[in-house]
Design an enzyme around this catalytic site. Structure first.
Site, mmCIF file in Angstrom:
data_model
loop_
_atom_site.group_PDB
_atom_site.id
_atom_site.type_symbol
_atom_site.label_atom_id
_atom_site.label_comp_id
_atom_site.label_asym_id
_atom_site.label_seq_id
_atom_site.Cartn_x
_atom_site.Cartn_y
_atom_site.Cartn_z
ATOM 1 C CE LYS A 1 -20.735 87.404 -50.738
ATOM 2 N NZ LYS A 1 -20.077 88.125 -49.640
ATOM 3 N N GLY B 1 -13.465 94.605 -57.993
ATOM 4 C CA GLY B 1 -12.443 93.750 -58.595
ATOM 5 C C GLY B 1 -12.306 92.433 -57.873
ATOM 6 C CB ALA B 2 -10.765 90.405 -56.051
ATOM 7 N N GLY C 1 -18.729 84.285 -59.039
ATOM 8 C CA GLY C 1 -19.930 85.016 -58.619
ATOM 9 C C GLY C 1 -20.109 86.266 -59.468
ATOM 10 C CG HIS C 2 -17.413 89.582 -59.157
ATOM 11 N ND1 HIS C 2 -16.391 89.120 -58.371
ATOM 12 C CD2 HIS C 2 -17.944 90.640 -58.501
ATOM 13 C CE1 HIS C 2 -16.311 89.848 -57.280
ATOM 14 N NE2 HIS C 2 -17.236 90.776 -57.324
ATOM 15 C CB SER D 1 -16.717 86.366 -50.514
ATOM 16 O OG SER D 1 -15.981 87.453 -50.007
#
Ligand code: PAF
Length: 288
Positions: A161, A40-41, A45-46, A197
């Protein structure tokens, strides 16, 4: 008056919080199933990982995002508690990026109280983050295997990463004959070069301003010719920061992740650093 244009939301996205709900959804899923495992969060990037999953799944395939803050991969209770959990915002990101379904189980749904099996990788998880975070990769391997089994995915997308995690998951797939393709997505960075991140939001503003230094240090070091010069340059650049504390800064063989004394094989310059208790990692490939 300006017209208000609501975002395009894909109403059909399902959210399964239990394994049985997920199982029911999977009965109607079209192939291939591509999983994006996350805690989550979700950030850009996701979103990149999800878009890559969509591309791979095609219009008719199924993209599943798992959102699960996996307690057993945290070596530090404080880090686990402080891990951001903006669930509603995460769901919106998934909807906007055309995800078909979200699997978001709670801890008790994923783990029996008397859970007694843990998956351990014994080679690649030594060193780097494995040294500072004992048990971390056991937790990652265990949850990733469970997520692969539960979602019956054909492929899963991971960010580059976390290159040690990626190498370990590839080994998990190889050694346990899992029929899951691992798709790599290059590291996505902020405009100033900081690797994206979920932990970046926890940086104090002074620390956030300082943080592009990490990548700059690695890039400056990458210009050097010998292994020693590379390490010295990176350390000097990082130590110019009044805030940064180095956890590790090292050169490793890109295949075996063992320490690289020379640059004869593809090599990775990797670091983990702290701003107070926020731990960030980054790396670059060294090509000769
Ligand atoms: O990279 C992560 O976010 C996590 O380690 C993962 C792969 C979702 C397992 O919890």
């Amino acid at each position: 008056m300006k017209a208000f244009l609501p975002p395009i939301i894909f109403e059909t996205m399902w959210i399964a919080k239990t394994k049985s709900h997920l199982k029911k959804q999977l009965n109607d899923c079209s192939q291939p199933v591509i999983l994006v495992p996350t805690m989550g969060a979700l950030h850009l990037g996701h979103a990149g990982l999800i878009d890559m999953a969509r591309q791979r799944a095609g219009k008719s395939g199924t993209v599943i995002v798992s959102i699960f803050v996996n307690a057993i991969q945290f070596d530090n209770a404080g880090d686990f508690e402080k891990y951001p959990r903006p669930f509603d915002a995460d769901i919106t990101v998934c909807q906007l990026h055309g995800v078909d379904g979200v699997f978001a189980p709670g801890h008790n749904e994923m783990y029996f109280p008397d859970r007694s099996i843990t998956v351990t990788e014994e080679l690649l998880s030594k060193g780097l983050c494995g040294d500072t975070r004992p048990g971390h990769f056991d937790g990652v391997c265990t949850v990733v295997l469970k997520l692969f089994n539960l979602t019956r995915c054909d492929a899963a997308v991971f960010g580059e990463k976390d290159f040690q995690q990626l190498a370990i998951i590839r080994r998990l797939v190889r050694d346990l004959d899992l029929d899951v393709e691992i798709i790599l997505h290059p590291t996505i960075r902020e405009i100033d070069g900081l690797a994206m991140s979920s932990r970046n939001v926890r940086l104090l503003s002074g620390h956030r301003k300082d943080a592009p230094r990490i990548r700059k240090a690695l890039l400056a070091a990458g210009e050097m010719t010998s292994a020693q010069q590379i390490l010295d340059t990176a350390r000097q650049e990082i130590e110019k920061s009044p805030y940064l504390k180095i956890d590790y800064l090292t050169l490793v063989d890109a295949e075996t992740l063992s320490p690289a004394a020379n640059l004869n094989t593809p090599t990775i310059l990797a670091c983990a650093v702290y701003y107070d208790d926020v731990r960030l990692i980054d790396h670059i490939g060294i090509r000769r």
